[in-house]
Design an enzyme around this catalytic site. Structure first.
Site, mmCIF file in Angstrom:
data_model
loop_
_atom_site.group_PDB
_atom_site.id
_atom_site.type_symbol
_atom_site.label_atom_id
_atom_site.label_comp_id
_atom_site.label_asym_id
_atom_site.label_seq_id
_atom_site.Cartn_x
_atom_site.Cartn_y
_atom_site.Cartn_z
ATOM 1 C CD GLN A 159 -8.291 2.613 6.724
ATOM 2 O OE1 GLN A 159 -9.126 1.722 6.666
ATOM 3 N NE2 GLN A 159 -7.117 2.451 7.294
ATOM 4 C CB SER B 206 -15.498 0.718 5.417
ATOM 5 O OG SER B 206 -14.803 -0.474 5.171
ATOM 6 C CE1 TYR C 224 -4.870 5.404 5.948
ATOM 7 C CE2 TYR C 224 -3.697 3.364 6.351
ATOM 8 C CZ TYR C 224 -4.019 4.643 6.729
ATOM 9 O OH TYR C 224 -3.489 5.147 7.887
ATOM 10 C CB SER C 225 -7.397 -0.128 -0.348
ATOM 11 O OG SER C 225 -7.154 -0.674 0.915
ATOM 12 C CD GLU D 54 -7.711 -0.610 9.319
ATOM 13 O OE1 GLU D 54 -6.704 -0.020 8.883
ATOM 14 O OE2 GLU D 54 -8.638 -1.011 8.590
HETATM 15 C C1 LIG Z 1 -14.549 -5.559 4.596
HETATM 16 C C2 LIG Z 1 -13.414 -4.713 4.105
HETATM 17 C C3 LIG Z 1 -13.354 -3.394 4.456
HETATM 18 C C4 LIG Z 1 -12.309 -2.594 3.996
HETATM 19 N N1 LIG Z 1 -12.310 -1.269 4.322
HETATM 20 C C5 LIG Z 1 -11.351 -0.474 3.829
HETATM 21 C C6 LIG Z 1 -11.379 0.935 4.082
HETATM 22 O O1 LIG Z 1 -12.282 1.452 4.759
HETATM 23 N N2 LIG Z 1 -10.428 1.686 3.557
HETATM 24 C C7 LIG Z 1 -9.408 1.173 2.818
HETATM 25 O O2 LIG Z 1 -8.542 1.931 2.391
HETATM 26 N N3 LIG Z 1 -9.341 -0.141 2.533
HETATM 27 C C8 LIG Z 1 -10.297 -0.978 3.025
HETATM 28 N N4 LIG Z 1 -10.266 -2.327 2.723
HETATM 29 C C9 LIG Z 1 -9.226 -2.840 1.840
HETATM 30 C C10 LIG Z 1 -8.201 -3.735 2.516
HETATM 31 O O3 LIG Z 1 -7.313 -3.005 3.299
HETATM 32 C C11 LIG Z 1 -7.505 -4.527 1.396
HETATM 33 O O4 LIG Z 1 -8.482 -5.373 0.793
HETATM 34 C C12 LIG Z 1 -6.365 -5.356 1.905
HETATM 35 O O5 LIG Z 1 -5.300 -4.550 2.356
HETATM 36 C C13 LIG Z 1 -5.834 -6.330 0.818
HETATM 37 O O6 LIG Z 1 -5.560 -5.655 -0.357
HETATM 38 P P1 LIG Z 1 -6.174 -6.150 -1.755
HETATM 39 O O7 LIG Z 1 -7.642 -6.343 -1.591
HETATM 40 O O8 LIG Z 1 -5.722 -5.217 -2.811
HETATM 41 O O9 LIG Z 1 -5.550 -7.579 -1.989
HETATM 42 P P2 LIG Z 1 -4.059 -7.962 -2.582
HETATM 43 O O10 LIG Z 1 -3.078 -7.077 -1.923
HETATM 44 O O11 LIG Z 1 -4.214 -7.853 -4.081
HETATM 45 O O12 LIG Z 1 -3.934 -9.415 -2.138
HETATM 46 C C14 LIG Z 1 -4.490 -10.519 -2.852
HETATM 47 C C15 LIG Z 1 -4.032 -11.802 -2.182
HETATM 48 O O13 LIG Z 1 -2.594 -11.899 -2.270
HETATM 49 C C16 LIG Z 1 -2.035 -12.095 -0.969
HETATM 50 N N5 LIG Z 1 -0.764 -11.359 -0.856
HETATM 51 C C17 LIG Z 1 -0.528 -10.078 -1.274
HETATM 52 N N6 LIG Z 1 0.756 -9.734 -0.976
HETATM 53 C C18 LIG Z 1 1.319 -10.802 -0.353
HETATM 54 C C19 LIG Z 1 2.605 -11.054 0.207
HETATM 55 N N7 LIG Z 1 3.562 -10.119 0.177
HETATM 56 N N8 LIG Z 1 2.827 -12.262 0.790
HETATM 57 C C20 LIG Z 1 1.838 -13.218 0.839
HETATM 58 N N9 LIG Z 1 0.598 -13.040 0.303
HETATM 59 C C21 LIG Z 1 0.348 -11.835 -0.269
HETATM 60 C C22 LIG Z 1 -3.056 -11.523 -0.010
HETATM 61 O O14 LIG Z 1 -2.934 -12.095 1.289
HETATM 62 C C23 LIG Z 1 -4.367 -11.888 -0.706
HETATM 63 O O15 LIG Z 1 -4.720 -13.213 -0.375
HETATM 64 C C24 LIG Z 1 -11.290 -3.154 3.178
HETATM 65 C C25 LIG Z 1 -11.347 -4.510 2.827
HETATM 66 C C26 LIG Z 1 -12.386 -5.285 3.262
HETATM 67 C C27 LIG Z 1 -12.427 -6.731 2.851
#
Ligand SMILES: Cc1cc2nc3c(=O)[nH]c(=O)nc-3n(C[C@H](O)[C@H](O)[C@H](O)COP(=O)(O)OP(=O)(O)OC[C@H]3O[C@@H](n4cnc5c(N)ncnc54)[C@H](O)[C@@H]3O)c2cc1C
Length: 401
Positions: free
Chosen positions: A134, A174, A136-137, A256
């Site tokens: 996937q 992932s 996305y991020s 998901e």
């Molecule tokens: C084990 C694992 C597998 C993953 N696999 C994939 C994958 O296969 N493909 C993919 O595309 N992505 C994947 N991800 C990424 C995942 O979707 C993102 O880590 C997640 O969406 C959070 O984004 P970020 O890490 O950029 O954190 P941020 O968005 O930078 O967030 C940082 C902190 O700020 C808080 N925060 C952010 N915005 C707000 C808000 N509006 N209100 C309150 N709090 C907020 C969050 O809760 C978090 O605590 C994976 C992540 C993990 C941990």
């Protein structure tokens, strides 16, 4: 289908599972290596029982029992699918195939794909021939996913065919280094944030795709940074209209979150938490767990876990009947992942200092500790707990943004 028909289906299913599910596939999964992900690099010889189980289930379309038979599914009704799941749980049968194709891309393709796209991809997903990841991020687009910057520009048509040229970077992808294809969000217009995103599929072996694994605290590297350097993607691989990818992305995210919430459900038939606690503290004269504090903590946890299981079942029924509230996946995702983290915290407490072992043979290479550390990510992956709470607040409690 009448109750009698369903009873007959249950009897037949039970007999078929008894005949086709190898004994090894009724043992608990001990590590990620025990899980079958399929794909081009899958080696059936590495685990013949697993390969037999996958072939038998895929042969009946039961890796995706409720998909139509035309797309490699079993064509089962929701009631029959539930019976199959119950009968599998009763013999502790393992899932024959773990797949982001099944849990994420498949439902999105069924809703938004053209007939040609469905026929091209769904049967290969059902048989486990292609492993998906996937995309996305991105480094600056996680919770704020619509801020993604990976670009897809129209190709100069020297090479013929209608195509995009994709450039950019994804992160936390992932299993990107083990996947065959990717479903990926790209920016096809800068005019609008959500309205400039398209959803495309491409082969990870395409020229210009590269991956770099990220090492986790648990010692594993299950995900990667993924780079796209002038990757040519045929426009025929776009799902839904150009700049309408956000609709597909959101629909897929609901599935998901539903999949991830399943972590909150205990495996049927046995209770590793209780078994682990008994092994550590033993039983008192009345056959109860000898440590009263731990006993109370586990009992309290079990009440929450059973309430969650009941809620999951009701939610799935509502989903299949088309009556689910759009924010329900967020509720399930939030509670299921917080519950799973609590389960593993408790398992570590119940197992005592021994569970912190990291490398010994007895601890199976620190399996408990590594799994506990892995669960820390449950409330981040697929959208963080804070973001789920925001969605619940807005959509269910109708609080202002
Ligand atoms: C084990 C694992 C597998 C993953 N696999 C994939 C994958 O296969 N493909 C993919 O595309 N992505 C994947 N991800 C990424 C995942 O979707 C993102 O880590 C997640 O969406 C959070 O984004 P970020 O890490 O950029 O954190 P941020 O968005 O930078 O967030 C940082 C902190 O700020 C808080 N925060 C952010 N915005 C707000 C808000 N509006 N209100 C309150 N709090 C907020 C969050 O809760 C978090 O605590 C994976 C992540 C993990 C941990």
């Amino acid at each position: 289908m009448t109750d009698t028909d369903l009873d007959t289906f249950r009897t037949d299913t039970r007999a078929w599972l008894a005949a086709h599910c190898p004994p090894e596939m009724r043992e608990p999964v001990r590590s990620d290596k025990d899980v079958c992900w399929g794909g081009r690099r899958y080696d059936p010889a590495a685990n013949p029982a697993q390969a037999r189980w996958l072939a038998a289930m895929a042969g009946k379309g039961w890796t995706v029992p409720d998909w139509p038979t035309a797309y490699g599914g079993g064509g089962l009704s929701p009631a029959q699918t539930k019976v199959l799941r119950e009968e599998m749980a009763a013999i502790r049968a393992r899932n024959p195939l773990n797949s982001f194709g099944i849990s994420m891309l498949g439902p999105a393709l069924l809703k938004y794909g053209t007939e040609g796209q469905k026929l091209e991809h769904l049967p290969r997903i059902a048989r486990g021939e292609i492993r998906w990841c996937q995309g996305y991020s991105e480094p600056n687009a996680g919770s704020d996913l619509a801020g993604l910057a990976t670009s897809a520009d129209d190709a100069d048509d020297d090479e013929g065919g209608d195509a995009y040229i994709v450039n950019g970077q994804k992160v936390w992808t992932s299993y990107a280094d083990e996947a065959d294809w990717i479903f990926c969000l790209v920016r096809t217009s800068k005019a609008s944030k959500q309205g400039g995103i398209s959803f495309v599929l491409f082969d990870m072996a395409s020229p210009g795709v590269s991956t770099k694994p990220i090492l986790l605290i648990s010692g594993y590297s299950p995900f990667c940074e993924t780079f796209f350097d002038n990757v040519r993607v045929p426009k025929a691989n776009r799902i839904h209209d150009e700049n309408k990818g956000w609709d597909v992305a959101k629909y897929l995210l609901g599935h998901e979150r539903e999949m991830i919430s399943g972590m909150g459900l205990a495996a049927g038939g046995r209770n590793p938490l209780v078994e682990g606690a008994i092994a550590t503290v033993g039983l008192d004269r009345d056959g109860r767990l000898a440590d009263p504090l731990l006993r109370a903590q586990i009992a309290q946890f079990e009440v929450r876990a059973r309430a969650f299981a009941a809620m999951s079942e009701r939610f799935l029924d509502e989903l299949k009947a088309g009556r689910a509230h759009p924010a329900q996946p967020s509720m399930m995702k939030y509670y299921g992942t917080e519950l799973n983290k609590d389960r593993h915290e408790l398992a570590m407490a119940a197992g005592g200092a021994d569970t912190l072992e990291w490398e010994s043979h007895a601890s199976r290479g620190g399996a408990a500790a590594r799994t506990w550390l892995r669960t820390k990510a449950n409330s981040i992956e697929g959208g963080t707990s804070e973001v789920q709470l925001n969605i619940i607040a807005k959509r269910i409690l109708e609080l202002p943004s």
